[in-house]
Structures are given as C-alpha cells and as structure tokens.
Design a protein around this motif. Structure first.
Motif: not given
Ligand SMILES: Nc1ncnc2c1ncn2[C@@H]1O[C@H](COP(=O)(O)OP(=O)(O)OP(=O)(O)O)[C@@H](O)[C@H]1O
Ligand SMILES: [Mg+2]
Ligand SMILES: [Zn+2]
Length: 284
Positions: A18-23
């Motif tokens: 839930x959310x865009x995520x990141x590196x």
C-alpha cells in the motif's frame, strides 16, 4: 493417475504494498533492511502488507492463517477473492485451465467468473457480505443467479436446502438478515457462500464479536460442512483457539511474512519461531 496430488490452490511470490514504494523499500532482502520498520518503509511510508508469500492448499484441506492485527491476513484473503490487486505474484487454481494459468493476470471478467463459480467468501462483517434488507432466501438467490441458475423453483429448493444445512428454520427464509442475531447472520453468509458449490471457501474472522457459545456453534457448523462437502477452506483468525479447532495446517504471518508453516497440531505443541511461541503461550 498421478501419484502426487496437485494442489487446488497455489500461491507464489505474492506481494501486496500500500503506497508507491521507493528504492529503499522495493529491494527485498531477507536480512534486516535498515530503511524498514517491520513492514513499513521509513523513507516513503509504504506498507508492505504481504511479502513473498508462497503456499499450497490441497483438496479437502482446511488451512489456517493466523497472525496479530496488521500482519496481512485480510489483505491476503481479499486478494485471493480478487477484491485487492496484488503487487506481484501468482495464483493458480486447479479448477481453472488445469492450474496452469496465473489467474491474477486474467481479465476482470474472468475474475468475476471465478468469484461466482469457483470461490466462496464469508466476511468478518455480515454487513459486508449480505444485503441486510433482502430476504435471506433472496441473498442466496443473488449468488445462485450470479452462478447462472435461472429456474426459480430450483433456486428456492437450493435455498431451502442451504438454510437447513446451516440450521436456519426454512420458515424464516423470507425474513431479512437484519432481523437475525449475529450468529444467524454468519450462518446465512455461510449458506450464501456455499450456494454455487465452490471448491474453495474463504473465511474471514467470522466469529469475531460473537458470544463464546455462539462462536462454538458456528465453528461446529463449519466442521460439519467441511466433512460433508469436502470443500477446501482458508480460515483466517488472530485467535489460535479457532485455528486449533478448525484447521489441519497453519501459516503464521508476522508483518506480512510467513514465519511458520506446518501441521496445526505440531505448531501448537512445538512452535519454532519466537513470534509463534508468543502466540501459543498467550493461549495457555
Ligand atoms: N487500504 C489500505 N491502505 C493502506 N494500508 C492498508 C490498507 N489495508 C491494509 N493496510 C495496511 O496493511 C497492513 C495489513 O493489514 P491487514 O488488514 O491485512 O491486517 P490483518 O492481519 O487483517 O489485521 P486485523 O487482524 O487487524 O484485521 C496493515 O499495516 C494495514 O495498515
Ligand atoms: Mg483483518
Ligand atoms: Zn520506500
């Protein structure tokens, strides 16, 4: 005939965020990631509700999924019923294309077909699973129509048979579930979920909020139905007592990961993971 039975359901590499995520949070290493606090990324705030879940369910088996609040149980069950979109992963159903098609990749239409013909779902909250103002018979008929029944006489007959199975007096078939007790509402939901004779039944935390004696009756009913119909089930609960009473095998979820997977009796007797030990000891 093959000697090795193939599973009714297989889940592979299942992730849901839930959310865009990141590196910082999308690389999934088994070692501790300093950018994550449990299942939540400290950089971007994304919650990884399910992380790399893999399991199989066999014909006639009851699989328990246990874990504390927020461990990802509902996310998993909603995804199996196609009410949530997975982030990655595969789901195979033996009853669909010989279990060779990842059904997560199928069209919306196919998923609807599978929902109506191959799956049954009982929600934790009867208000989500039932139309409280339709008659109980009407609730069952809705599911039957979705599964392509069209003969009214047959539908009435099937509804009567189902209500009898869940011990709701057939004389009350025309009453809306709104007028029923919590335990009765759950029993109507179970009869509705079974209406299309699904090979796989998904049960949310269906006894939450019920009195202990009512809870025991609902659990008893589920066991009877399983023995009679040989339907495979996935039961989620935060309550190990419920899991122990119903299931053959158990997955223990903690912060979106499977931390233990085995025979329910063995897990209860000799839990391996510290988190499971905590759950088992809190039951004693
Ligand atoms: N729609 C959503 N948007 C954002 N985060 C969500 C959403 N649904 C669930 N989550 C998060 O995903 C994680 C897993 O939630 P989930 O509802 O699957 O847990 P659960 O094991 O069913 O908990 P409970 O026992 O309380 O029902 C939690 O951290 C939750 O906050
Ligand atoms: Mg939940
Ligand atoms: Zn992140």
């Amino acid at each position: 005939m093959s000697l090795v039975e193939s599973p009714l359901l297989s889940i592979r590499n299942f992730y849901k965020k839930y959310g865009d995520g990141c590196l910082f949070c999308t690389t999934d290493s088994e070692s501790e990631n300093p950018y994550m606090d449990g299942n939540r990324c400290l950089e971007c705030g994304t919650v990884w509700a399910c992380r790399n879940l893999n399991f199989d369910l066999y014909q006639g088996e009851i699989l328990g999924i246990v874990g504390e609040s927020g461990s990802g149980k509902s996310t998993l069950v909603k995804s199996l019923f196609f009410n949530e979109e997975p982030t990655y992963g595969e789901m195979y159903l033996a009853s669909y294309r010989d279990g060779e098609q990842n059904v997560f990749d199928c069209s919306h239409q196919t998923k609807r077909y599978l929902q109506n013909h191959e799956l049954g779902m009982v929600d934790q909250n009867p208000y989500h699973g039932l139309r409280m103002d339709y008659s109980s018979g009407g609730n069952i008929a809705e599911k039957l129509i979705a599964a392509d029944y069209s003969h009214v006489g047959q539908m009435v007959e099937r509804a009567e048979e189902l209500l009898e199975k869940v011990e709701i007096p057939v004389a009350r078939m025309n009453e809306p579930p709104r007028k029923f007790s919590g335990g009765m509402q759950q029993r109507v939901q179970i009869s509705k979920a079974l209406a299309n004779r699904p090979p796989l039944l998904l049960l949310g935390e269906i006894t939450t909020g019920l009195d202990l004696s009512v809870q025991a009756r609902v659990l008893d009913l589920i066991r009877t139905i399983q023995q009679e119909l040989k339907v495979s089930m996935i039961v989620i609960s935060h309550d190990l007592g419920v899991i122990r009473m119903l299931t053959d095998r158990t997955l223990v979820l903690n912060q979106g990961r499977i931390v233990e997977n085995g025979l329910t009796d063995q897990i209860m007797e000799d839990p391996q993971h510290a988190y499971t030990q905590l759950l088992v000891h809190s039951l004693l």
